[in-house]
Enzyme design. Structure first.
Site, PDB file in Angstrom:
ATOM      1  N   CYS A 128      25.159  30.588  40.507  1.00 24.22           N
ATOM      2  CA  CYS A 128      26.300  29.995  41.217  1.00 24.22           C
ATOM      3  C   CYS A 128      26.423  28.499  40.900  1.00 24.22           C
ATOM      4  O   CYS A 128      27.524  27.959  40.877  1.00 24.22           O
ATOM      5  CB  CYS A 128      26.188  30.227  42.709  1.00 24.22           C
ATOM      6  N   GLU A 146      35.134  30.964  38.016  1.00 26.23           N
ATOM      7  CA  GLU A 146      33.708  31.223  37.801  1.00 26.23           C
ATOM      8  C   GLU A 146      33.571  32.463  36.898  1.00 26.23           C
ATOM      9  O   GLU A 146      33.948  33.568  37.294  1.00 26.23           O
ATOM     10  CB  GLU A 146      33.042  31.490  39.154  1.00 26.23           C
ATOM     11  N   GLY A 159      27.265  34.984  47.774  1.00 22.26           N
ATOM     12  CA  GLY A 159      28.009  35.867  46.884  1.00 22.26           C
ATOM     13  C   GLY A 159      29.332  35.249  46.496  1.00 22.26           C
ATOM     14  O   GLY A 159      29.456  34.020  46.457  1.00 22.26           O
ATOM     15  N   SER A 160      30.307  36.105  46.253  1.00 21.79           N
ATOM     16  CA  SER A 160      31.589  35.614  45.735  1.00 21.79           C
ATOM     17  C   SER A 160      32.406  34.942  46.831  1.00 21.79           C
ATOM     18  O   SER A 160      32.264  35.257  48.025  1.00 21.79           O
ATOM     19  CB  SER A 160      32.382  36.783  45.152  1.00 21.79           C
ATOM     20  N   THR A 161      33.286  34.047  46.415  1.00 16.85           N
ATOM     21  CA  THR A 161      34.141  33.347  47.370  1.00 16.85           C
ATOM     22  C   THR A 161      35.060  34.344  48.070  1.00 16.85           C
ATOM     23  O   THR A 161      35.324  34.223  49.273  1.00 16.85           O
ATOM     24  CB  THR A 161      34.938  32.248  46.640  1.00 16.85           C
ATOM     25  N   LYS A 201      20.781  43.083  53.698  1.00 16.58           N
ATOM     26  CA  LYS A 201      21.473  44.029  52.812  1.00 16.58           C
ATOM     27  C   LYS A 201      21.456  43.439  51.402  1.00 16.58           C
ATOM     28  O   LYS A 201      22.168  42.485  51.111  1.00 16.58           O
ATOM     29  CB  LYS A 201      22.920  44.189  53.303  1.00 16.58           C
ATOM     30  N   GLY A 207      33.133  36.025  50.726  1.00 22.94           N
ATOM     31  CA  GLY A 207      32.844  34.985  51.719  1.00 22.94           C
ATOM     32  C   GLY A 207      34.038  34.766  52.650  1.00 22.94           C
ATOM     33  O   GLY A 207      33.888  34.650  53.868  1.00 22.94           O
ATOM     34  N   GLU A 243      27.186  30.741  51.128  1.00 27.42           N
ATOM     35  CA  GLU A 243      26.856  30.073  49.861  1.00 27.42           C
ATOM     36  C   GLU A 243      27.620  30.840  48.795  1.00 27.42           C
ATOM     37  O   GLU A 243      27.276  31.970  48.466  1.00 27.42           O
ATOM     38  CB  GLU A 243      25.336  30.118  49.645  1.00 27.42           C
TER      39      GLU A 243
HETATM   40  P1  NDP Z   1      29.960  40.081  45.963  1.00 32.42           P
HETATM   41  O1  NDP Z   1      30.313  38.839  46.668  1.00 32.42           O
HETATM   42  O2  NDP Z   1      30.856  41.247  46.086  1.00 32.42           O
HETATM   43  O3  NDP Z   1      28.504  40.583  46.414  1.00 32.42           O
HETATM   44  C1  NDP Z   1      27.562  39.837  47.151  1.00 32.42           C
HETATM   45  C2  NDP Z   1      26.967  40.706  48.263  1.00 32.42           C
HETATM   46  O4  NDP Z   1      27.961  41.018  49.228  1.00 32.42           O
HETATM   47  C3  NDP Z   1      26.448  42.057  47.761  1.00 32.42           C
HETATM   48  O5  NDP Z   1      25.330  42.426  48.519  1.00 32.42           O
HETATM   49  C4  NDP Z   1      27.629  42.951  48.063  1.00 32.42           C
HETATM   50  O6  NDP Z   1      27.290  44.298  48.123  1.00 32.42           O
HETATM   51  C5  NDP Z   1      28.068  42.433  49.399  1.00 32.42           C
HETATM   52  N1  NDP Z   1      29.440  42.761  49.766  1.00 32.42           N
HETATM   53  C6  NDP Z   1      30.466  43.157  48.957  1.00 32.42           C
HETATM   54  N2  NDP Z   1      31.584  43.349  49.690  1.00 32.42           N
HETATM   55  C7  NDP Z   1      31.260  43.084  50.974  1.00 32.42           C
HETATM   56  C8  NDP Z   1      31.980  43.095  52.205  1.00 32.42           C
HETATM   57  N3  NDP Z   1      33.274  43.427  52.248  1.00 32.42           N
HETATM   58  N4  NDP Z   1      31.336  42.758  53.337  1.00 32.42           N
HETATM   59  C9  NDP Z   1      30.047  42.402  53.316  1.00 32.42           C
HETATM   60  N5  NDP Z   1      29.302  42.386  52.189  1.00 32.42           N
HETATM   61  C10 NDP Z   1      29.899  42.706  51.029  1.00 32.42           C
HETATM   62  O7  NDP Z   1      29.738  39.765  44.470  1.00 32.42           O
HETATM   63  P2  NDP Z   1      29.881  40.785  43.252  1.00 32.42           P
HETATM   64  O8  NDP Z   1      28.596  41.406  43.063  1.00 32.42           O
HETATM   65  O9  NDP Z   1      31.023  41.729  43.429  1.00 32.42           O
HETATM   66  O10 NDP Z   1      30.258  39.815  42.092  1.00 32.42           O
HETATM   67  C11 NDP Z   1      31.616  39.420  41.915  1.00 32.42           C
HETATM   68  C12 NDP Z   1      31.710  37.996  41.463  1.00 32.42           C
HETATM   69  O11 NDP Z   1      31.184  37.157  42.481  1.00 32.42           O
HETATM   70  C13 NDP Z   1      30.876  37.680  40.235  1.00 32.42           C
HETATM   71  O12 NDP Z   1      31.573  37.940  39.083  1.00 32.42           O
HETATM   72  C14 NDP Z   1      30.599  36.222  40.424  1.00 32.42           C
HETATM   73  O13 NDP Z   1      31.668  35.471  39.919  1.00 32.42           O
HETATM   74  C15 NDP Z   1      30.555  36.052  41.914  1.00 32.42           C
HETATM   75  N6  NDP Z   1      29.183  35.992  42.449  1.00 32.42           N
HETATM   76  C16 NDP Z   1      28.753  34.804  42.896  1.00 32.42           C
HETATM   77  C17 NDP Z   1      27.476  34.680  43.386  1.00 32.42           C
HETATM   78  C18 NDP Z   1      26.982  33.382  43.879  1.00 32.42           C
HETATM   79  O14 NDP Z   1      25.779  33.230  44.113  1.00 32.42           O
HETATM   80  N7  NDP Z   1      27.829  32.420  44.085  1.00 32.42           N
HETATM   81  C19 NDP Z   1      26.543  35.800  43.403  1.00 32.42           C
HETATM   82  C20 NDP Z   1      27.115  37.049  42.953  1.00 32.42           C
HETATM   83  C21 NDP Z   1      28.391  37.109  42.483  1.00 32.42           C
HETATM   84  P3  NDP Z   1      27.326  45.167  46.768  1.00 32.42           P
HETATM   85  O15 NDP Z   1      26.557  44.470  45.726  1.00 32.42           O
HETATM   86  O16 NDP Z   1      26.674  46.383  47.173  1.00 32.42           O
HETATM   87  O17 NDP Z   1      28.782  45.307  46.431  1.00 32.42           O
END
Ligand code: NDP
Length: 479
Positions: free
Chosen positions: A291, A388, A235-237, A183, A240, A257
């Site tokens: 990240c 972050e 993705g975000s903490t 996804k 996670g 991660e």
């Molecule tokens: P998210 O953690 O929301 O997104 C990462 C992935 O998870 C996307 O594919 C997202 O889908 C999906 N996702 C969102 N909600 C759920 C859920 N409940 N269950 C399963 N999957 C889910 O990051 P954001 O894009 O909202 O960014 C928010 C903040 O996170 C940023 O400002 C940044 O600080 C941090 N971030 C950190 C990253 C890293 O590599 N450490 C990467 C990206 C963001 P969708 O995009 O469709 O919402």
């Protein structure tokens, strides 16, 4: 003429062909979504709608997982050397079509073409080559232990390195005999959709790679599907933590991660000009949407003024603008939401008492942009020093002794990466030994290699991607 006029050098977008609407990729072909729902993916540099993508619901995810289950019956019994051949073919096709992928990545995500072309795509191909090489060496690589794939792996990736995060996850999963339901992030699905076309082209057996596009609810359906044997998330903490709770006591694999707030420590004996370059690369690479970005600059107090002076001068040379201009250093912020988040955190930093420097430059009238920014006069308690920001914003703190540098560096809930700048090898080793971070760079920053494991401590997550350790994340050990 007093000075040279700037002349842009635009990479043509004629190499990409974007469909107006995309379905999911399930069972080896593109299909209409059961949900009948679509969302629009937008170019963050022009706000132009690029395409409509399907929003996966429970039934779509169910179809993808069932397809992956069927695919697993074949793929797990496919000779490892055959699995390797498919991965090599994918690697070669990615190389052949790398310009197309790079342009598409920059259009959909906003990153400068020189980064998608010279960093993302070479790294993507390198990961497929690297893991292809492992596929037939798994049995002999861990002594007497027998290694088994998990089964169907659910993979959820973010928008900052869309195709590279796909490669980090898909290549080791397939090399080890798992099948995948991926996804991608809702703002950057296009390169994953193009990758699915490549899977069709190389004749990857049906069900081995499945792609369900959508938003967070689609991701949540995937996490909660009982046919999944492992979840790999970047993705975000906060998301996670949600996933960790949702997985709960289910007997499935999980790697997370997550975020970071890396310290980039500059000692007074460092080569300062070189360190300035490393600090600039550490935070402004990919608009700071990284990240492991070196977002906290830790300066030894006696070089503070000299270093900040050099840094501000260097920052002023950064070119912000059209991601497809080959001269661009800083592209567009990935989305309006992310721009709002950056703006709000920076405003909070100013209100707290931080001193803000932003470069002077013209910003395009359309799209989402943020000037490279530097905070000085910051207290470790300020939110800008703790949270972050995930944007082109650097926060400076100072220290007097190496012990104090380590204390400040470790004073964070995260533990993904760190940087150390000094001419003394012993000081590098002393400092690195004491830093709570999964990845530490010395006299460089943001260097990656598929053979090197990447991952965090504390709230930056667990599990490793890359290298031999990354393979273990996709294997169950039986002795
Ligand atoms: P998210 O953690 O929301 O997104 C990462 C992935 O998870 C996307 O594919 C997202 O889908 C999906 N996702 C969102 N909600 C759920 C859920 N409940 N269950 C399963 N999957 C889910 O990051 P954001 O894009 O909202 O960014 C928010 C903040 O996170 C940023 O400002 C940044 O600080 C941090 N971030 C950190 C990253 C890293 O590599 N450490 C990467 C990206 C963001 P969708 O995009 O469709 O919402």
């Amino acid at each position: 003429m007093d000075k040279w006029e700037y002349s842009e050098s635009i990479e043509s977008d004629s190499i990409v062909s974007i469909k107006s609407k995309y379905g999911h990729f399930i069972d080896g072909k593109f299909s209409t979504p059961n949900s009948k729902k679509y969302l629009k993916t937008v170019s963050p540099s022009t706000e132009e709608v690029l395409a409509s993508i399907s929003v996966g619901n429970k039934n779509d995810v169910d179809s993808a997982v069932n397809s992956a289950k069927e695919g697993f019956k074949i793929w797990s019994k496919t000779a490892p050397s055959e699995r390797a051949k498919y991965l090599y073919k994918l690697a070669r096709l990615i190389q052949e079509r790398s310009r197309e992928f790079a342009v598409l990545e920059s259009m959909d995500g906003g990153k400068p073409i020189k980064e998608s072309r010279d960093f993302d795509l070479p790294q993507v191909a390198a990961n497929f080559f690297y893991f292809a090489g492992w596929a037939d060496k798994l049995d002999i690589s861990w002594g007497t232990k027998e290694m088994k794939p998990y089964g169907v792996v659910g993979q959820i990736i973010p928008w900052n390195f869309p195709l590279l995060m796909l490669a980090w996850k898909v290549a080791p999963a397939l090399a080890t005999g798992n099948t995948v339901v991926l996804k991608p992030a809702e703002t950057t699905p296009l390169t994953a959709l193009l990758f699915a076309e490549l899977c069709e082209e190389v004749g990857l057996p049906k069900g081995v790679f499945n792609l369900v596009t959508g938003d967070g609810t689609t991701g949540s359906e995937l996490v909660n599907h009982e046919g999944i044997s492992k979840i790999a998330f970047t993705g975000s903490t906060s998301v996670g933590k949600y996933i960790q709770n949702a997985v709960g006591e289910r007997d499935i694999g999980l790697t997370l991660e997550l975020g970071g707030k890396a310290a980039n420590i500059v000692y007074n004996d460092a080569a300062l000009d070189q360190a300035v370059e490393g600090v600039v690369n550490g935070i402004f690479f990919n608009q700071g949407h990284v990240c492991c970005a070196g977002s906290r600059l830790l300066l030894q107090e006696d070089i503070h003024d000299e270093f900040i002076n050099k840094l501000e001068k260097r920052m002023q040379t950064l070119r912000v603008g059209n991601p497809l201009d080959k001269n661009t250093d800083i592209g567009a912020i990935n989305s309006k939401e992310q721009l709002d988040k950056i703006t709000s955190l920076v405003n909070e930093g100013v209100n707290d008492g931080g001193e803000l420097f932003q470069i002077e430059c013209e910003l395009p009238s359309e799209g989402y942009w943020y000037r490279p920014s530097l905070f000085t006069n910051v207290q470790p308690s300020y939110n800008i020093a703790r949270e972050e920001i995930f944007g082109p914003v650097l926060t400076t703190l100072t220290f007097r002794t190496p012990e104090e540098a380590v204390d400040i560096a470790n004073n964070t809930e995260y533990g993904l990466s760190a940087g150390v700048w000094t001419e003394k090898g012993s000081k590098i080793l002393w400092t690195a030994d004491r830093l709570d971070a999964g990845v530490i760079w010395a006299n460089t920053f943001n260097k990656f290699d598929p053979s090197s494991p990447f991952g965090g401590y504390k709230e930056s997550g667990f599990g490793r991607e890359g290298g031999r350790h990354g393979l273990l994340s996709y294997l169950k050990v039986r002795s």
